[in-house]
Each structure stands twice: as C-alpha cells, then as structure tokens.
Design a protein around this motif. Structure first.
Motif, short mmCIF file in Angstrom:
data_model
loop_
_atom_site.label_atom_id
_atom_site.label_comp_id
_atom_site.label_asym_id
_atom_site.label_seq_id
_atom_site.Cartn_x
_atom_site.Cartn_y
_atom_site.Cartn_z
N TYR A 89 39.70 43.55 37.11
CA TYR A 89 39.48 43.42 38.29
C TYR A 89 38.58 42.13 38.80
O TYR A 89 38.37 42.72 39.54
CB TYR A 89 38.19 44.55 38.47
N LEU A 90 38.43 41.06 38.81
CA LEU A 90 38.26 39.61 38.51
C LEU A 90 37.10 39.97 39.59
O LEU A 90 36.57 39.01 39.94
CB LEU A 90 38.91 39.11 39.84
N VAL A 91 36.25 40.70 38.31
CA VAL A 91 34.73 40.36 38.59
C VAL A 91 33.81 39.76 39.05
O VAL A 91 33.31 39.66 38.96
CB VAL A 91 34.15 41.71 37.85
N GLN A 92 34.24 39.50 37.11
CA GLN A 92 33.32 38.21 36.67
C GLN A 92 33.75 36.31 38.16
O GLN A 92 33.23 35.60 38.93
CB GLN A 92 34.04 37.14 35.74
N PHE A 104 43.97 45.34 38.39
CA PHE A 104 43.46 46.19 39.27
C PHE A 104 44.07 47.13 38.86
O PHE A 104 44.30 48.54 39.62
CB PHE A 104 44.09 45.44 40.78
N VAL A 120 35.86 42.36 54.99
CA VAL A 120 35.82 43.78 53.59
C VAL A 120 35.89 43.12 52.09
O VAL A 120 35.79 42.33 51.65
CB VAL A 120 37.87 43.54 53.06
N THR A 154 43.41 49.95 35.50
CA THR A 154 42.90 50.31 33.93
C THR A 154 42.98 52.08 33.99
O THR A 154 41.76 52.82 33.23
CB THR A 154 40.87 50.08 33.04
N GLU A 172 42.61 33.51 48.19
CA GLU A 172 41.20 33.79 48.01
C GLU A 172 41.26 32.55 46.99
O GLU A 172 40.35 31.99 47.21
CB GLU A 172 40.54 35.12 46.83
N ASP A 224 36.65 48.14 26.89
CA ASP A 224 35.66 48.47 28.18
C ASP A 224 36.91 49.01 28.43
O ASP A 224 37.25 49.15 29.37
CB ASP A 224 34.70 46.90 28.24
N MET A 284 35.63 36.78 41.78
CA MET A 284 36.31 36.73 42.60
C MET A 284 35.48 37.00 43.85
O MET A 284 34.48 37.92 43.66
CB MET A 284 36.89 38.47 42.93
N PRO A 285 35.61 36.35 45.10
CA PRO A 285 34.19 36.52 45.82
C PRO A 285 33.89 37.38 46.19
O PRO A 285 35.10 38.39 46.28
CB PRO A 285 34.30 35.50 47.02
N ARG A 286 32.89 37.50 46.56
CA ARG A 286 32.49 38.74 46.97
C ARG A 286 33.30 39.73 48.21
O ARG A 286 32.73 40.93 48.23
CB ARG A 286 31.13 39.06 47.08
N PHE A 287 33.65 39.15 49.23
CA PHE A 287 34.31 39.50 50.32
C PHE A 287 35.25 39.32 50.80
O PHE A 287 35.97 37.81 49.74
CB PHE A 287 33.06 38.89 51.56
N ALA A 288 36.46 39.61 50.77
CA ALA A 288 38.15 39.12 50.77
C ALA A 288 38.18 37.51 51.98
O ALA A 288 37.74 38.33 52.58
CB ALA A 288 38.83 40.09 51.30
N GLN A 319 35.43 43.23 48.63
CA GLN A 319 35.68 43.83 47.97
C GLN A 319 35.86 43.58 46.11
O GLN A 319 36.21 44.41 45.08
CB GLN A 319 36.89 42.76 47.46
#
Lengths: 385, 225
Positions: A364-367, A106, B6, A108, A157, A330, A369-373, B8
C-alpha cells in the motif's frame, strides 16, 4: 503406505498475447515441483495444468474447475486483471492462490500469497534511478488495464515529488500493434524518458517501432529517449529482436545475470529441463519461488489446510536464485531484492544497481506515498491583463 | 474554488470501533495495520459508546459504527454529527438501521462480517467523501454569510453613488478594487466601512464615461455619524 500425490493447480496462459512470459512462469513452477518431488517422495505433488489462453474471462472458469475438483493450492496468473477475476472463486472455495508476478500493489487478499515484487520493490527504485540520471520528464505509455493505470499513478506521484513532469499518458488495448502514432508523439514531445507499461506483443512492437523511427530520423534512441519498464524480462528481449534489443532499462528483483550460486544452479537446471525455452524471466523465478515455498510449507504444515500452510510459509527463509526470500506475515508479500538492469545486444541484462539486502514489501506504499494524491494536472498560472 | 485533494495514505489514522459484536475487530485491525493505521475498540455500556466524540480530530480519527446498535454516540445538546469520517458497519439492511448511519454522517459502509479486502476501498471513499462534504458545507456557510452581507454592499454602492456622483457600476468597481487591495471579500469590506464609518478611498478610482475622474474623496468629504 505411500500417500496419494497432492494435486496442485497451475494456471498460466501458455498461448495468447503474453504467452512468452507465461510459459517461462509455467516452466519455473514445473521445475520447482520436480525438484520438490525428487527431495520429498513422501509428499509428492502432481501438477494439473490449465491454459486460459490470455482470455480474462477464462481464468475464473478454469480456476473454479480446479477448485471444484478438490484442489486447494494454485500457482498462477500473470496479469492483475486475471488475478482479480479469480480471487472470488478462491474465497468461495477457501483455497490459496500463489501469485508469482510483480504487480502494482494495493491488495492483500487473505486468499493470496504474493511472491512477485510489490511497487516499492520495482517502480520506486526505477524512479530513483531515472531522477538520479537527471531524467525528470516522463512519457507514460501502457496497455489499457490496471497494471498500467496504477503504475502510472504511482509514477506521477513519485516524479512530481522530485519536481519532475509527466509529459503525457497514453493507453493502448492489450495486443495492439499499431503504435506509429504514439511513437511520433514521443519523438515530438521529447521526454527525458519513456515509462513503458505495455505488455506482451504490444511492448515488443513498441520497442521495434520506436528504435526504427529514431534511427530513420538520425536520433540515438538509447541516449535520447531511453525506455524504462518494470515488466521487461529476458524472453521478451528475445521477442523484440536484434535490431532494437539493447539499451532498455528494467527494474526487477531478478535478472538471469544475477551472480549467486543458487542462480547458477537454477539456470543450469532450467536449461536442462526446458531446452526449447522460453528463457528464464523474473516471473519464472517468482513462480519457482512460489512452488518452492508451497512445497516446503506443505511439508512443514503436514496438511494442505490453507491457514496452516500460510502460517508455515511465513516461517520459511528460502535461498532463491535472486538471494534470500522470505514472506512478510503481515502482508503475505515477499521480501525481495530490487535491481536495475540495462539490456544488452545478447538479450540479457547488465545489473547496474542492486539493493544491498532484501526489501520489506509495502503493497500500500504506506512508507513512501504522500498523504494526499498529486493533482491530476499541474496548476498553470497565466498572466491576465 | 479548487476540489479538496484526495487523501490516499491512511498511515497514523486511528479507527475507533463502536460495535456490539467484536468479531469485526479482528479483520479490521489486521487490515488497518497493513495500511499503517490502528484500531481502538470503544466499550459500549447500555447501548452507549464511552467515547468523547467532540474530542476526536478530523486529521487523525475515524469512526466505525455498527448500525445494529441503533444510535450509540453521544452527540451533545445540538446533536451535531461527528466531525470525523464515519464508516458504517451494516448487518441488518433495514431502513431504521440505515437511517441511523445517515444521521451520524456515514460516508461509506462495510457489510458484516467485515472482509479485509473491502476495508481500503471503504476508507478511501469514506474519508474522501467526508473531506468533500465538509468542504461543501464550508463553502455553503461562506456563501450564506456573504449573502447576508449583500445588504451592506448595496448600501455602500448607493452611498458612494450619491457622494461621488457616479453610477452603480463605477461605485461597484471602486468598492471591489478597494476590497481586493485589503484582501477582503467585497461583503466584508463594505461591512467594515459601515461599521467604522470609514470613507471609501477612491482616489485614482474608476473613470466615468466622460473621462472624468471619479476620485472625489478630497472634494466631497462627508462626516459620518
């Protein structure tokens, strides 16, 4: 005419609560620097070593002194709190920090090149491994700062996405060694595994106390309450001591037992240069990688201007002790090879699992992490009359 | 009612940049791409953004609006703020510029020149602030609607008391039970009763203080107009 050596800052806490790892990091950086100077006499580097002593407030002071003296590249920091302390100084002086440690992601910053593992390269492979072993109930214990907070959030998560459970989350001050209460709580709650984000002396004491408490109750700690970490390395195993050193899991991109020709050469050179230790660690290798990349990028760039050096660094593929390493342009994080190790009585790790190729960093764990916490607490339904 | 979850992970979000000075685009674009999102620069003609604001989707779009442009968005006749998250870009810290951001519903801001390191925080706070505010607005709207329906609840209670010979607590209990059976709020249930003239089915209903069953719909049928 021979050029003046280029001064490089080395910012490591060779004293203080996490000095064992930090000294191995300093050694890794110094070894790479010496190798660079041996092979590039026309681009000699001069180390300027400073020691904040593990005091977070000292990092910014010493970093500012280094940068004010004209230094533009610094290899250093171990804890995330120290890195976050110094970044404003690097922004102000337009300098580059080569951060050589695994961290929680989290971030860069344009002033940082990250050569340690991002969370998709350490904690997520660890969760996969534990779930694969049928262990879905985690007890989280950590040092009270961003490394533990954020890793525990990611653990929550990930483990909930596998229909697991966080039994408890406990934090202790950095350097705390009174761990009896948390050890008792672990034994009472009987988790499937312990996720450890304690650092330094707290971690070593925790391993000793947990093993002793289990032994006195006739419990086999390794099979009943295995401890899984993302920060445990070989010099720390030696600090834990022989009674409690074996059977702990660590997720890391490097172990001293990795079988590559470059690692054999690295271990031999390290042992020869630093016979008094500390033993090599993953962060020592990350520091070695950082200094190697910095040296090669400086040669390729022909200047120490940071944008030119950053661009050059992103074109280099390094044959590192862990295997091939390259920088993702990137994110300016490194492609690294995740591994799971289990500690042995000889204070080393047996590699029990390894990725087949370097994994792209995803800070950022874009690939993944779930969209919502995940909710802070699972919803408990209760029958009411 | 539970808090909104939330958000994220901002992958696949599209940021629409409405700005006069496009230097912000470079740092925004680079950081958004690291987050799996993307950036579209909206042309600004004569101080107005060429953007169909009502067509934006709240699960995908967000706006970056340069406060130094004044109010560049076409909000339609009712001047409703955009129904997507808005993040302000602040250059001149003057009340008139900042007021514009409030009017268009900004929930976070970035100082100009935009620093990449601040973007994740702005997105996190801006998008989640928007979701939270929208949930509060929705709850407020629901409460307003239910408040307006209270008149019909009182009417239904009085009617039932009169027909069944029960007190107001018993009448309310019957209405509440019937509304729950039909998965309606008590206000909506009473509105349906009033609109359709339907009798409240209170068979097996509340039991009076004397143990007398208040189920009177068989012996106290009354035709409604």
């Amino acid at each position: 005419m021979r050029r003046q050596p280029l001064r490089i800052g080395l910012l490591f806490s060779s004293t203080g609560p996490y000095s064992v790892v930090a000294r191995s990091m300093l050694n890794g950086a110094l070894l790479a620097l010496a190798e660079h100077n041996a092979s590039h006499p026309d681009c000699e580097l001069e180390p300027v070593v400073v020691n904040p002593g593990g005091e977070t407030g000292q990092y910014a002071v010493l970093a500012t002194e280094l940068l004010k003296s004209g230094i533009r590249h610094v290899v250093g920091c171990y804890t995330s709190s120290s890195r976050k302390e110094v970044i404003p100084a690097f922004e102000k002086h337009d300098a580059l920090l080569w951060y050589p440690s695994h961290y929680e992601g989290f971030e860069t910053s344009s002033q940082v090149i990250y050569t340690g593992a991002a969370p998709n390269q350490h904690i997520l492979p660890l969760v996969e491994h534990m779930v694969g072993e049928g262990r879905r109930r985690a007890f989280c214990v950590g040092s009270n700062y961003i490394w533990a907070w954020e890793n525990n959030r990611i653990m929550r998560e990930a483990i909930l996405s596998h229909e697991g459970q966080i039994v408890a989350e406990r934090y202790l001050p950095v350097g705390e060694i009174d761990l009896a209460r948390v050890v008792d709580e672990i034994i009472a709650t009987r988790p499937g595994f312990i996720f450890n984000t304690l650092i330094g002396t707290s971690a070593y004491q925790f391993f000793r106390d947990l093993r002793a408490a289990c032994t006195s109750r006739g419990i086999d700690q390794v099979s009943a309450f295995p401890v899984a970490s993302c920060s445990l390395s070989e010099p720390e195993l030696e600090e834990i001591g022989p009674d409690a050193v074996d059977g702990h899991l660590s997720s890391s991109v490097y172990f001293a037992t990795v079988e590559t020709p470059e690692n054999r050469r690295f271990l031999s050179a390290y042992a020869q240069a630093f016979p008094a230790g500390p033993t090599v660690s993953a962060d020592a290798e990350a520091s070695y990688i950082a200094m190697k990349l910095l040296g090669r990028a400086l040669v390729a760039a022909g200047t120490d201007a940071i944008e030119t050096v950053k661009a050059a660094a992103a074109t280099i593929e390094l044959d590192a002790p862990q295997g091939p390493v390259l920088i993702d342009p990137d994110t300016m994080h490194a492609f690294l090879t995740p591994r799971i190790g289990r500690s042995t009585a000889e204070a080393r790790f047996d590699v029990v699992k390894a990725a087949s190729a370097p994994v792209r960093p995803d800070p950022y764990l874009v690939q993944s992490m779930p969209r919502f916490a995940a909710p802070a607490r699972a919803t408990n339904l209760r029958l009411v009359r | 009612m539970t808090e909104p979850r939330v958000l994220q992970n901002f992958s696949s979000f599209v940021g629409h940049l409405v700005a006069s000075d496009l230097r912000a685009a470079d740092s925004l674009k680079a950081t958004l791409e690291r987050l799996g999102a993307s950036l579209v620069v909206v042309p600004v003609v004569d101080g107005r953004a060429t953007l169909d604001v009502p067509a934006l989707r709240d699960d995908r779009d967000l706006l970056f609006v340069d406060a130094d442009l004044g109010q560049p968005l076409e909000l339609g006749e009712i001047e409703r703020p955009p129904q997507v998250p808005v993040i302000g870009l602040v250059g001149v810290e003057a009340p008139s510029r900042l007021k514009t951001l409030i009017q268009i519903g900004a929930t976070a801001f970035l100082r100009k020149p935009v620093q990449g390191a601040a973007v994740y925080s702005a997105l996190f706070i801006g998008i989640n602030g928007f979701l939270r505010r929208r949930q509060l607005e929705s709850r407020l709207e629901d409460h307003e609607r239910r408040r307006r329906g209270r008149r019909l609840v009182i009417k239904a209670i009085l009617d039932l008391m009169q027909r069944a010979g029960i007190d107001d607590d018993q009448a309310y209990a019957i209405l509440r039970r019937e509304s729950m059976k039909q998965r309606l709020s008590i206000e909506d249930y009473c509105a349906t009763v009033a609109r359709t003239g339907r009798d409240v089915a209170f068979a097996g209903g509340a039991t009076g203080a004397d143990g007398r069953d208040a189920s009177l719909n068989q012996r106290n049928q009354r035709s409604r107009p």
